[in-house]
Design a protein around this motif. Structure first.
Motif, PDB file in Angstrom:
ATOM      1  N   VAL A   1      54.838  45.876 -10.203  1.00 44.67           N
ATOM      2  CA  VAL A   1      54.863  44.536 -10.797  1.00 44.67           C
ATOM      3  C   VAL A   1      53.543  43.883 -10.432  1.00 44.67           C
ATOM      4  CG1 VAL A   1      56.051  42.309 -10.920  1.00 44.67           C
ATOM      5  CG2 VAL A   1      57.372  44.398 -10.463  1.00 44.67           C
ATOM      6  N   PHE A   2      52.903  43.225 -11.397  1.00 44.25           N
ATOM      7  CA  PHE A   2      51.680  42.499 -11.068  1.00 44.25           C
ATOM      8  C   PHE A   2      51.565  41.238 -11.900  1.00 44.25           C
ATOM      9  CE2 PHE A   2      50.232  45.611 -14.274  1.00 44.25           C
ATOM     10  CZ  PHE A   2      49.438  44.846 -15.129  1.00 44.25           C
ATOM     11  N   ALA A   3      50.732  40.333 -11.415  1.00 51.23           N
ATOM     12  CA  ALA A   3      50.490  39.055 -12.083  1.00 51.23           C
ATOM     13  C   ALA A   3      49.008  38.954 -12.407  1.00 51.23           C
ATOM     14  CB  ALA A   3      50.916  37.896 -11.187  1.00 51.23           C
ATOM     15  N   CYS A   4      48.669  38.100 -13.367  1.00 46.02           N
ATOM     16  CA  CYS A   4      47.272  37.993 -13.754  1.00 46.02           C
ATOM     17  C   CYS A   4      46.930  36.569 -14.181  1.00 46.02           C
ATOM     18  CB  CYS A   4      46.948  38.969 -14.885  1.00 46.02           C
ATOM     19  SG  CYS A   4      47.666  38.503 -16.477  1.00 46.02           S
ATOM     20  N   GLY A   5      45.658  36.244 -14.084  1.00 42.16           N
ATOM     21  CA  GLY A   5      45.150  34.954 -14.514  1.00 42.16           C
ATOM     22  C   GLY A   5      43.651  34.921 -14.284  1.00 42.16           C
ATOM     23  N   THR A   6      42.972  33.918 -14.846  1.00 41.89           N
ATOM     24  CA  THR A   6      41.523  33.824 -14.690  1.00 41.89           C
ATOM     25  C   THR A   6      41.131  33.731 -13.225  1.00 41.89           C
ATOM     26  OG1 THR A   6      41.248  32.768 -16.844  1.00 41.89           O
ATOM     27  CG2 THR A   6      39.483  32.441 -15.237  1.00 41.89           C
ATOM     28  N   ALA A   7      41.813  32.879 -12.475  1.00 37.48           N
ATOM     29  CA  ALA A   7      41.447  32.664 -11.078  1.00 37.48           C
ATOM     30  C   ALA A   7      41.805  33.869 -10.209  1.00 37.48           C
ATOM     31  CB  ALA A   7      42.124  31.408 -10.546  1.00 37.48           C
ATOM     32  N   ALA A   8      43.030  34.362 -10.350  1.00 30.82           N
ATOM     33  CA  ALA A   8      43.518  35.429  -9.476  1.00 30.82           C
ATOM     34  C   ALA A   8      43.158  36.818  -9.984  1.00 30.82           C
ATOM     35  CB  ALA A   8      45.032  35.317  -9.332  1.00 30.82           C
TER      36      ALA A   8
END
Length: 360
Positions: free
Chosen positions: A302-309
């Protein structure tokens, strides 16, 4: 490009020594460059008085509309230094198009994508010394935003609007580095419903997430997970990131859009993952499918994503009365996708998608 931008250099810029000291350990969102971009809008004049001036406080009337009715939108993006010294942004026109959609939802005037990108590039060029040298994963975080600046207490769209761009040198988003996050499932708070503002990048969405984020921190977690408002069973997103689930057979699932933010990084990851040979599904995924999938081994990462992270692995999910433990290390596909993305952004890999936009 249609903006006629005047540039008034700061009379008191940081010294090169001060900038170097900041860039050695910039943190995230703590320091700001010497200048800021501003342009204003009224129905009579349209967008006018575009300027770059010294970074500094704003003077707002106590009746300024944004303070009372939260009519505002913003974006988040980065500028990257490549080995040859050039400076690039990542998919800036996608940010511009999303701001158009957000502005429509918030009844704000539209700033055309060409003008949005021109404003961003103008500030980056003026403050380019704030972008760390190549060889690290440091960058210049760019925050364009639009606010209702009419001094009026009636409930209607503001007749004076200000668009600004500020920039902040950025290191790692999470102080502890890249390690699996522990997430808290909030079963009391939701973020957005059908017809609401979930797909708009506006401060109210983030304000509504903060009490749940407090709850998460109190439970020893890093971030909060929101479920859908209609049934309270489908995973939507974190307080500030989109989510991905990797299955044992290699296919990947990400929650469908509609009530969640259409992340720029999110859509890039879909293409990178498919290019790597993995089928990606955009669909509803229930919290039970997540919990049971991790427990059984059907969901392997499972992973998360975004510009900052960028891309961040997820380990443990906690909720009132229980938890499920995922991987304690970054999964192989998570690591592969993250590396592919940052290599492209920093110019270490060929840009086969045409995502990078040269500024300098």
């Amino acid at each position: 490009m249609t903006l006629d931008i005047s540039i008034i250099p700061s009379a008191n810029p940081k010294s090169d020594e001060q900038v170097a000291e900041i860039l050695a350990n910039p943190g995230f969102g703590t320091y700001f460059t010497d200048h800021m971009f501003t342009v204003e809008w009224t129905p009579e004049k349209g967008w006018h008085d575009a300027r770059i001036t010294a970074y500094g406080p704003l003077t707002l009337d106590p009746a300024t509309a944004v303070l009372h009715y939260a009519q505002e939108t913003f974006e988040g993006m980065k500028a990257y230094r490549h080995d040859d010294g050039s400076v690039w942004t990542f998919r800036p026109f996608e940010n511009a198009e999303r701001m158009k959609r957000s502005s429509h939802r918030l009844a704000l005037p539209v700033l055309e994508p060409e003008d949005f990108v021109q404003a961003v590039e103008a500030l980056v060029e003026v403050d380019q010394r704030w972008i760390a040298e190549a060889g690290s994963e440091k960058s210049l975080y760019i925050r364009p935003f639009m606010i209702a600046t009419e001094a009026f207490l009636g409930v209607r769209p503001s007749q004076h609007v200000t668009f600004m761009v500020i920039a902040s040198p950025a290191g790692a988003y999470f102080k502890g580095g890249i390690k699996p996050l522990t997430l808290w499932l909030t079963e009391e708070y939701t973020r957005a419903g059908r017809g609401g503002m979930g797909a708009a990048k506006t401060g109210g969405n983030y304000a509504s997430s903060l009490v749940a984020q407090q709850e998460a921190i109190a439970q020893g977690c890093d971030q909060v997970v929101f479920l859908d408002v209609a049934e309270g069973k489908y995973v939507e997103e974190l307080g500030g990131m989109n989510m991905y689930f990797v299955y044992a057979d290699g296919h990947v699932v990400t929650p469908e859009t509609g009530t969640i933010l259409e992340g720029i990084t999110r859509s890039a990851i879909i293409e990178l993952t498919e290019k790597a040979g993995h089928k990606v599904e955009e669909r509803k995924i229930s919290i039970d499918e997540w919990r049971e999938g991790v427990a059984s081994g059907e969901i392997t990462e499972v992973f998360a994503c975004g510009t900052a992270a960028v891309v961040t692995p997820v380990g443990t999910l906690k909720w009132k009365g229980g938890e499920v433990q995922g991987s304690t290390e970054t999964g192989p596909l998570t690591a592969q996708i993250r590396q592919s993305l940052v290599d492209l952004q920093y110019g270490r890999a060929a840009d086969e998608f045409g995502w990078m936009h040269r500024v300098i």
